[in-house]
Motif scaffolding. Structure first.
Motif, PDB file in Angstrom:
ATOM      1  N   ASP A 200      -5.927 -12.295  -0.629  1.00 42.48           N
ATOM      2  CA  ASP A 200      -4.568 -12.646  -1.043  1.00 42.48           C
ATOM      3  C   ASP A 200      -4.048 -11.813  -2.217  1.00 42.48           C
ATOM      4  OD1 ASP A 200      -6.245 -13.862  -2.878  1.00 42.48           O
ATOM      5  OD2 ASP A 200      -5.207 -15.794  -2.856  1.00 42.48           O
ATOM      6  N   ASP A 201      -4.842 -10.833  -2.646  1.00 42.30           N
ATOM      7  CA  ASP A 201      -4.384  -9.878  -3.662  1.00 42.30           C
ATOM      8  C   ASP A 201      -3.523  -8.766  -3.058  1.00 42.30           C
ATOM      9  OD1 ASP A 201      -5.830 -11.225  -5.643  1.00 42.30           O
ATOM     10  OD2 ASP A 201      -7.610  -9.960  -5.369  1.00 42.30           O
ATOM     11  N   ALA A 202      -3.361  -8.772  -1.737  1.00 44.33           N
ATOM     12  CA  ALA A 202      -2.687  -7.674  -1.037  1.00 44.33           C
ATOM     13  C   ALA A 202      -1.310  -7.306  -1.602  1.00 44.33           C
ATOM     14  CB  ALA A 202      -2.601  -7.958   0.458  1.00 44.33           C
TER      15      ALA A 202
ATOM     16  N   LEU B   2       0.760  -1.693  -6.614  1.00 46.49           N
ATOM     17  CA  LEU B   2       0.087  -0.723  -7.479  1.00 46.49           C
ATOM     18  C   LEU B   2      -0.191   0.579  -6.722  1.00 46.49           C
ATOM     19  CD1 LEU B   2      -2.347  -3.152  -9.300  1.00 46.49           C
ATOM     20  CD2 LEU B   2      -0.490  -1.856 -10.362  1.00 46.49           C
ATOM     21  N   SER B   3      -0.610   0.476  -5.480  1.00 46.65           N
ATOM     22  CA  SER B   3      -0.888   1.668  -4.669  1.00 46.65           C
ATOM     23  C   SER B   3       0.373   2.499  -4.485  1.00 46.65           C
ATOM     24  CB  SER B   3      -1.457   1.266  -3.313  1.00 46.65           C
ATOM     25  OG  SER B   3      -2.662   0.543  -3.471  1.00 46.65           O
ATOM     26  N   ALA B   4       1.494   1.831  -4.301  1.00 44.64           N
ATOM     27  CA  ALA B   4       2.770   2.530  -4.118  1.00 44.64           C
ATOM     28  C   ALA B   4       3.137   3.338  -5.363  1.00 44.64           C
ATOM     29  CB  ALA B   4       3.877   1.538  -3.776  1.00 44.64           C
TER      30      ALA B   4
ATOM     31  N   LEU C   1       2.060   1.702   1.918  1.00 45.16           N
ATOM     32  CA  LEU C   1       1.723   0.969   3.131  1.00 45.16           C
ATOM     33  C   LEU C   1       2.528  -0.322   3.121  1.00 45.16           C
ATOM     34  CD1 LEU C   1      -2.206   1.163   3.225  1.00 45.16           C
ATOM     35  CD2 LEU C   1      -0.596   2.517   4.575  1.00 45.16           C
ATOM     36  N   SER C   2       2.637  -0.952   4.271  1.00 44.58           N
ATOM     37  CA  SER C   2       3.223  -2.284   4.297  1.00 44.58           C
ATOM     38  C   SER C   2       2.192  -3.264   3.755  1.00 44.58           C
ATOM     39  CB  SER C   2       3.607  -2.670   5.727  1.00 44.58           C
ATOM     40  OG  SER C   2       2.430  -2.851   6.503  1.00 44.58           O
ATOM     41  N   ILE C   3       2.619  -4.436   3.362  1.00 39.76           N
ATOM     42  CA  ILE C   3       1.675  -5.440   2.866  1.00 39.76           C
ATOM     43  C   ILE C   3       0.676  -5.809   3.954  1.00 39.76           C
ATOM     44  CG2 ILE C   3       1.428  -7.815   2.030  1.00 39.76           C
ATOM     45  CD1 ILE C   3       3.999  -7.360   0.429  1.00 39.76           C
TER      46      ILE C   3
ATOM     47  N   ILE D  87      -7.770  -4.108   2.913  1.00 42.74           N
ATOM     48  CA  ILE D  87      -8.593  -4.934   2.025  1.00 42.74           C
ATOM     49  C   ILE D  87      -9.660  -5.657   2.822  1.00 42.74           C
ATOM     50  CG2 ILE D  87      -8.587  -6.999   0.550  1.00 42.74           C
ATOM     51  CD1 ILE D  87      -5.882  -6.022  -0.559  1.00 42.74           C
ATOM     52  N   ASP D  88      -9.286  -6.217   3.961  1.00 40.26           N
ATOM     53  CA  ASP D  88     -10.267  -6.910   4.799  1.00 40.26           C
ATOM     54  C   ASP D  88     -11.384  -5.960   5.228  1.00 40.26           C
ATOM     55  OD1 ASP D  88     -11.162  -9.265   6.422  1.00 40.26           O
ATOM     56  OD2 ASP D  88     -10.774  -7.853   8.068  1.00 40.26           O
TER      57      ASP D  88
END
Length: 148
Positions: A11-13, A19-21, A27-29, A36-37
């Motif tokens: 759920d940190d996505a 932050l990645s952006a 990327l999309s969420i 992440i998974d």
């Protein structure tokens, strides 16, 4: 300023995505959730987030690398600290957490790759004791088009 480092969670996505952006990885969420998974379920991978006042302000991902020509090592795959929190020791704490993970899994060497244009990052890593060992080019070829 109290910084808490904890393992990344699915759920940190949204925060990880934002932050990645900031570093140019849009990327999309939902795509970030998939990534992440994949990291959290892959053997030999770890990921952590840095939290200040219940807000994620940084993240780091690393993985164990096994190759024929070298002893195993850990590679930092990604490290991001928000623009507003850089220079406050958060990146250092995240790297230190990976160093601790290296000890936990009995791997002596920690490496990373950094884009040649990220000069400030180069300085940061040198201050943390990393030594530049080589420059290289990255080649990529799409072998299957999944239409994504």
């Amino acid at each position: 300023m109290q910084v808490h480092i904890r393992p990344m969670q699915p759920d940190d996505a949204p925060a990880v995505n934002d932050l990645s952006a900031e570093l140019g990885y849009p990327l999309s969420i939902s795509e970030t959730e998939v990534c992440i998974d994949a990291v959290l379920t892959a053997e030999g991978n770890c990921a952590f987030v840095a939290i200040i006042d219940e807000k994620i302000v940084g993240w780091i991902h690393a993985f164990k690398t096994v190759r024929v020509e070298t002893l195993p090592f850990v590679e930092i795959a990604g490290l991001v600290v928000s623009d507003t929190h850089r220079g406050k020791g958060i990146g250092k704490k995240l790297v230190q957490r990976i160093e601790a993970w290296c000890s936990e899994i009995a791997i002596a060497d920690l490496r990373l790759r950094c884009n040649t244009k990220r000069k400030e990052s180069h300085k940061f890593y040198r201050v943390l004791g990393f030594n530049e060992t080589k420059e290289q080019k990255v080649f990529q070829k799409k072998v299957v088009d999944f239409g994504v």
